[in-house]
Design a protein around this motif. Structure first.
Motif, PDB file in Angstrom:
ATOM      1  N   VAL A  42      50.894  80.167  -9.665  1.00 15.25           N
ATOM      2  CA  VAL A  42      50.037  79.401  -8.756  1.00 15.25           C
ATOM      3  C   VAL A  42      48.932  80.232  -8.126  1.00 15.25           C
ATOM      4  CG1 VAL A  42      50.047  78.091  -6.575  1.00 15.25           C
ATOM      5  CG2 VAL A  42      51.886  77.767  -8.220  1.00 15.25           C
ATOM      6  N   GLU A  43      49.129  81.551  -7.994  1.00  9.25           N
ATOM      7  CA  GLU A  43      48.229  82.356  -7.177  1.00  9.25           C
ATOM      8  C   GLU A  43      46.763  82.263  -7.618  1.00  9.25           C
ATOM      9  OE1 GLU A  43      49.416  86.449  -7.239  1.00  9.25           O
ATOM     10  OE2 GLU A  43      49.468  86.566  -9.426  1.00  9.25           O
ATOM     11  N   GLY A  44      46.506  82.241  -8.916  1.00 11.16           N
ATOM     12  CA  GLY A  44      45.122  82.184  -9.388  1.00 11.16           C
ATOM     13  C   GLY A  44      44.434  80.893  -8.998  1.00 11.16           C
ATOM     14  N   ALA A  45      45.106  79.769  -9.248  1.00 11.55           N
ATOM     15  CA  ALA A  45      44.522  78.466  -8.933  1.00 11.55           C
ATOM     16  C   ALA A  45      44.335  78.300  -7.435  1.00 11.55           C
ATOM     17  CB  ALA A  45      45.398  77.344  -9.480  1.00 11.55           C
ATOM     18  N   MET A  46      45.301  78.769  -6.644  1.00  9.36           N
ATOM     19  CA  MET A  46      45.204  78.601  -5.201  1.00  9.36           C
ATOM     20  C   MET A  46      44.049  79.427  -4.623  1.00  9.36           C
ATOM     21  SD  MET A  46      48.239  78.690  -2.342  1.00  9.36           S
ATOM     22  CE  MET A  46      48.931  77.166  -3.016  1.00  9.36           C
TER      23      MET A  46
END
Length: 387
Positions: A73-77
């Motif tokens: 999730v970290e990239g999209a968030m």
């Protein structure tokens, strides 16, 4: 009743009923989670808008399977919320809080937990509040009675509670993992969750294809092969899927199958040495054409050196000139408009199914595969030291 093309009585006798039901129920669960977030979107938006006025950092955290959600999730968030976002397991935060928490940097701590009762999860939120002047908390959990769901933070907090069916009863996290993952990805577009309905419908369709009779037969056949090593590869958000697949197969086989995960580019830098003739090599392919170029190069490079027992890939787009033994293409080869991070939600079904079928093949009970009791549904024996 049948689940995963197996009779309920057969699954119960094999100690696999809960795991099979929970794997099979995920596409329906994803729909329920989406609808719940749509209903709660105004309240959620109010909380996140307030937090983003002040937060200079987002930390995504959890233990074990729950920690892998953050890696997907970290990239999209970070891209969508415009705030520096890092994934740090609670198991790191508890032992080295000073390396991740900055007192003067207002932080949103996003905690993922199935039960919400693991010692590290509870210690992490307390440490965050003691090490950061202003720490906001977003808890995504499956258990309304858990310690995280009831945690009283010193700043603003919000609990996203998943439907009851997400709270897996079996040892291995399946629906709880994909459910919390989907919730987090949807919250990256928190101002208009309803706009993602078409994408959710698409991954539900992909999930149902993986659960279909023909693909189940393919995966069961793979599980019956004589391998005692498995490697899972994924790029970007799918690296988290590779990590979770590694854990799922290893814990469901009680360690009889030793697993590894890596990125496609990272695999060349030494880890490729683990491959031998008893290795199953699994590729999670991106639907991003630029990323796929690197992934195809790695597959071609596997022709040099020791060859694995079998190579299998999962994709939502047809891939020309690919030298793998089995390629599972979802979506009937149509042009794929699903954002890359959403593929993590449905692709993990492959790893879960492989683990279940391999566990049964080895004569284990997937609902409680640990013969020695070394692993349990909620981690035991962790002592939290007060600093």
């Amino acid at each position: 009743m049948t689940y995963l093309n197996m009779e309920e009585t057969q699954l119960k006798a094999s100690g696999a009923l809960s795991t099979a039901k929970e794997i099979a129920g995920q596409p329906t669960l994803w729909k329920s989670i989406f609808e719940r977030l749509v209903v709660d979107s105004k309240e959620i938006s109010g909380f996140i808008d307030l937090v983003l006025q002040d937060a200079g950092k987002i930390i995504l955290t959890g233990a074990g399977t729950s920690a892998y959600i953050g890696h997907s999730v970290e990239g999209a968030m970070q891209r969508k919320l415009g705030v520096t976002t890092v994934s740090v397991p609670t198991t790191h935060l508890v032992s080295h809080p000073q390396d991740y928490f900055q007192r003067e940097v207002s932080t949103l701590l996003v905690s993922f937990a199935r039960s919400g009762d693991s010692p590290e999860s509870l210690a992490a939120v307390n440490l965050a509040d003691s090490h950061i002047d202003r720490c906001f908390h977003l808890v995504i959990t499956c258990n309304e009675q858990g310690g995280l769901a009831k945690y009283k933070a010193k700043e603003k907090s919000y609990v996203v509670l998943l439907p009851p069916q997400a709270n897996d009863k079996s040892l291995a996290m399946t629906g709880s993992y994909s459910g919390m993952l989907l919730a987090a990805i949807l919250l990256c577009d928190y101002r208009d969750v309803s706009a993602q309905r078409g994408v959710v419908d698409a991954i539900v369709d992909y999930g149902n294809q993986l659960l279909g009779r023909n693909v189940l037969g393919d995966i069961k056949g793979l599980a019956g092969l004589d391998f005692d090593r498995a490697v899972f590869l994924g790029s970007g958000p799918l690296f988290g899927t590779a990590m979770e697949s590694h854990l799922k197969l290893q814990e469901l086989t009680d360690g009889d199958v030793v697993c590894k995960n890596d990125s496609y580019l990272g695999f060349r830098h030494g880890p490729k040495a683990v491959v031998n003739e008893r290795t199953l090599l699994v590729y999670y392919f991106s639907n991003n054409a630029k990323v796929l170029r690197y992934e195809k190069d790695l597959v071609e490079g596997m022709a040099i050196g020791k060859r694995p027992l079998k190579q299998v890939g999962i994709s939502t787009v047809p891939i020309d000139g690919l030298s793998v033994d089995t390629l599972i293409v979802l979506g009937e080869g149509q042009v794929d408009a699903v954002p890359e991070e959403f593929l993590c939600v449905c692709f993990i079904l492959f790893g879960q199914l492989l683990g279940l079928f391999k566990s049964l093949h080895l004569g284990l009970e997937p609902d409680s595969p640990s013969k020695s009791g070394a692993i349990s549904r909620v981690v035991q024996g962790v002592k939290i030291y007060q600093t």
